[in-house]
Scaffold this active site. Sequence first.
Site, PDB file in Angstrom:
ATOM      1  N   HIS A  16      -7.552  -5.777   0.082  1.00 43.83           N
ATOM      2  CA  HIS A  16      -6.333  -4.980   0.235  1.00 43.83           C
ATOM      3  C   HIS A  16      -5.257  -5.711   1.045  1.00 43.83           C
ATOM      4  O   HIS A  16      -4.181  -5.169   1.258  1.00 43.83           O
ATOM      5  CB  HIS A  16      -6.690  -3.652   0.918  1.00 43.83           C
ATOM      6  CG  HIS A  16      -5.647  -2.585   0.790  1.00 43.83           C
ATOM      7  ND1 HIS A  16      -5.129  -2.188  -0.425  1.00 43.83           N
ATOM      8  CD2 HIS A  16      -5.001  -1.836   1.733  1.00 43.83           C
ATOM      9  CE1 HIS A  16      -4.233  -1.231  -0.232  1.00 43.83           C
ATOM     10  NE2 HIS A  16      -4.129  -1.009   1.056  1.00 43.83           N
ATOM     11  N   SER A  30       0.828  -1.205   0.000  1.00 39.94           N
ATOM     12  CA  SER A  30       0.000   0.000   0.000  1.00 39.94           C
ATOM     13  C   SER A  30       0.866   1.259   0.000  1.00 39.94           C
ATOM     14  O   SER A  30       1.662   1.458  -0.921  1.00 39.94           O
ATOM     15  CB  SER A  30      -0.968  -0.035   1.182  1.00 39.94           C
ATOM     16  OG  SER A  30      -1.977   0.937   1.049  1.00 39.94           O
ATOM     17  N   ASP A  79      -9.856  -5.360  -4.142  1.00 40.41           N
ATOM     18  CA  ASP A  79      -9.360  -4.268  -3.308  1.00 40.41           C
ATOM     19  C   ASP A  79     -10.296  -3.054  -3.402  1.00 40.41           C
ATOM     20  O   ASP A  79     -10.506  -2.506  -4.480  1.00 40.41           O
ATOM     21  CB  ASP A  79      -7.942  -3.880  -3.760  1.00 40.41           C
ATOM     22  CG  ASP A  79      -7.225  -2.993  -2.755  1.00 40.41           C
ATOM     23  OD1 ASP A  79      -7.891  -2.312  -1.965  1.00 40.41           O
ATOM     24  OD2 ASP A  79      -5.977  -2.994  -2.779  1.00 40.41           O
TER      25      ASP A  79
END
Length: 261
Positions: free
Chosen positions: A241, A98, A213
Amino acid sequence: MGYFVYVEPGVKLYVEDINPESSKTIVFLHGWPLSHKQFEYQFNVLPEKGFRCIGIDWRGFGHSDKPISGYNYNRLAADIRHVVGALQLNNVTLVGHSTGGAIAIRYMSRYNGYGVSKLVLVDAAAPVGFTKETADQLLQQALRDRPKMMRDVTDTFFFRYITESFSDWFFQLGLQAAGWSTKAVIKMLRDEKLYTDLPKLSAPAFIIHGIHDKVIPFAQAEELHQSIRNSQLIPFHYSGHGPFWEEREKFNRILTQCIGE
């Protein structure tokens, strides 16, 4: 073992270093607003397979110092460069999840991939992070009720079912961060872009992304794949995610294959 590395006067980062005698090294950069502990299900397995696993808490998060400033891609990448230099790391695989993936991209671009032989981007917040609308909503929540913000983040993070106990553990990881660093990184994800960094990446890149996601759309992984030469896109069909947990067996297998190539 755990220790601290100074990255500038008065600021030190926490480093978790597992199986340091191994020459096969993986450096993990966590996502916002978490810590190295999000990779518990890698640290439980990979060192037993002969890998050295190094988890770094960014400034402001986890066990690292929490200064009031320094929350931009250049400074966060510089912090990683200090750790790589202090530990004399070479030929490592850099894994960024991320926002950690975005920091990894800036590190590779700014320092010509110093010490890194392979890059793994996991649901990376790149080339853009949050939209203005999402960022503004998160900023309001962070200022009014940060625990509620973190609970909402947890609820949208995973595609697969998580137990209440796991949710509570994950929730607490986010609350280890300082409120000011949590807020500052939201602004960074809103305002800073990485388009000009992508053509500068030269190391082989493996792009892992959950197709479900809701935080960083899968379309951004496809854009990264098109923009980064010598990259491979690996969809995770049962993940949101968090493929490092949702499909952890596959995730760990992919990591070992990437390093072994």
